[in-house]
Design a protein around this motif. Structure first.
Motif, PDB file in Angstrom:
ATOM      1  N   THR A 156       0.843  -1.186   0.000  1.00  0.00           N
ATOM      2  CA  THR A 156       0.000   0.000   0.000  1.00  0.00           C
ATOM      3  C   THR A 156       0.879   1.237   0.000  1.00  0.00           C
ATOM      4  N   GLN A 157       0.376   2.324  -0.576  1.00  0.00           N
ATOM      5  CA  GLN A 157       1.046   3.622  -0.520  1.00  0.00           C
ATOM      6  C   GLN A 157       0.293   4.571   0.405  1.00  0.00           C
ATOM      7  N   GLU A 158      -0.779   4.073   1.007  1.00  0.00           N
ATOM      8  CA  GLU A 158      -1.615   4.901   1.870  1.00  0.00           C
ATOM      9  C   GLU A 158      -1.113   4.854   3.325  1.00  0.00           C
ATOM     10  N   LYS A 159      -1.735   5.682   4.164  1.00  0.00           N
ATOM     11  CA  LYS A 159      -1.438   5.653   5.601  1.00  0.00           C
ATOM     12  C   LYS A 159      -1.954   4.344   6.183  1.00  0.00           C
ATOM     13  N   PHE A 160      -1.269   3.833   7.199  1.00  0.00           N
ATOM     14  CA  PHE A 160      -1.660   2.553   7.782  1.00  0.00           C
ATOM     15  C   PHE A 160      -1.442   2.569   9.297  1.00  0.00           C
ATOM     16  N   LYS A 161      -2.054   1.583   9.942  1.00  0.00           N
ATOM     17  CA  LYS A 161      -1.825   1.330  11.360  1.00  0.00           C
ATOM     18  C   LYS A 161      -1.586  -0.162  11.519  1.00  0.00           C
ATOM     19  N   TYR A 162      -0.456  -0.524  12.120  1.00  0.00           N
ATOM     20  CA  TYR A 162      -0.087  -1.937  12.276  1.00  0.00           C
ATOM     21  C   TYR A 162       0.049  -2.244  13.759  1.00  0.00           C
ATOM     22  N   THR A 163      -0.713  -3.233  14.211  1.00  0.00           N
ATOM     23  CA  THR A 163      -0.712  -3.626  15.622  1.00  0.00           C
ATOM     24  C   THR A 163      -0.164  -5.039  15.742  1.00  0.00           C
ATOM     25  N   ASN A 164       0.816  -5.211  16.618  1.00  0.00           N
ATOM     26  CA  ASN A 164       1.420  -6.522  16.852  1.00  0.00           C
ATOM     27  C   ASN A 164       1.340  -6.831  18.347  1.00  0.00           C
ATOM     28  N   PRO A 165       0.318  -7.592  18.776  1.00  0.00           N
ATOM     29  CA  PRO A 165       0.163  -7.872  20.214  1.00  0.00           C
ATOM     30  C   PRO A 165       1.283  -8.727  20.794  1.00  0.00           C
ATOM     31  N   GLU A 166       1.930  -9.557  19.964  1.00  0.00           N
ATOM     32  CA  GLU A 166       3.037 -10.381  20.458  1.00  0.00           C
ATOM     33  C   GLU A 166       4.188  -9.523  20.967  1.00  0.00           C
ATOM     34  N   GLU A 167       4.501  -8.460  20.212  1.00  0.00           N
ATOM     35  CA  GLU A 167       5.586  -7.556  20.586  1.00  0.00           C
ATOM     36  C   GLU A 167       5.082  -6.383  21.419  1.00  0.00           C
ATOM     37  N   GLY A 168       3.751  -6.237  21.503  1.00  0.00           N
ATOM     38  CA  GLY A 168       3.185  -5.107  22.223  1.00  0.00           C
ATOM     39  C   GLY A 168       3.443  -3.791  21.527  1.00  0.00           C
TER      40      GLY A 168
END
Length: 202
Positions: A156-168
């Protein structure tokens, strides 16, 4: 007699002028833009659409049937088929949900408000509230995402939000490419608040 000739000449002049006026009002305008777009209609429309993708590894069972496994299941309320065009594609105007399965049967889910599958290039364009979630809880949110099915690569070239609960961790950014399992991830630019879980020393 002279006045009658002038009157006839004036009448003829008026008639000729009116004829020229009507001829000049002809619609010779060459239409461009939206007016020139041809109406395109789907060759088929399916409701409560479900499409199952499978792949084989070449092995056969004892009864001779080829072993296959489910790779993905796509579901949508409506699917419009434009395979009648030279550059064929399929649209999902009311949104779609795709479930992907890896070799171990682990499932990832993708949802979007709108989708297009380009048949010739095997490229999927997902638009509007796109959310990708893996079985271990990782989640990516973006307004638009492309998935290259041939290379199993997402970008993607758009804004994003990435959440990784394993790493917090929670990462905001713009522009990203990654594989479907998120084992490889490359962000073009990150910004905003990023929380990182610290490792505790024993």
């Amino acid at each position: 007699m002279i006045s009658k000739k002038i009157y006839n000449t004036t009448s003829i002049a008026i008639v000729i002028s009116m004829a020229m006026l009507f001829c000049s009002c002809a619609d010779n305008y060459k239409r461009v833009g939206d007016e020139a777009i041809k109406n395109i209609f789907p060759s088929g429309i399916a409701e409560d659409f479900t499409l199952t993708y499978t792949e084989t590894n070449g092995e056969k069972e004892e009864d001779g049937e080829v072993v296959s496994r489910v790779v993905a299941v796509l579901k949508s309320a409506v699917s419009n088929d434009f395979d009648n065009l030279s550059f064929s594609y399929r649209t999902f105007p009311d949104g779609l949900k795709v479930e992907f399965f890896d070799d171990k049967g682990m499932k990832s889910t993708v949802t979007a408000d709108f989708g297009i599958i380009y048949s010739k290039t095997n490229l999927i364009d997902l638009q509007g509230n796109v959310v990708i979630e893996t079985e271990d809880g990782k989640k990516l949110e973006a307004p638009q995402i492309f998935w290259d099915r041939n290379n199993d690569w997402i970008f993607t070239q758009e804004k994003f939000k990435y959440t990784n609960p394993e790493e917090g961790t929670v990462m905001d950014g713009e522009g990203m490419d990654f594989n479907r399992s998120f084992s490889f991830l490359h962000a073009n630019r990150t910004y905003g608040l990023m929380s990182i879980k610290e490792k505790k020393d024993d």
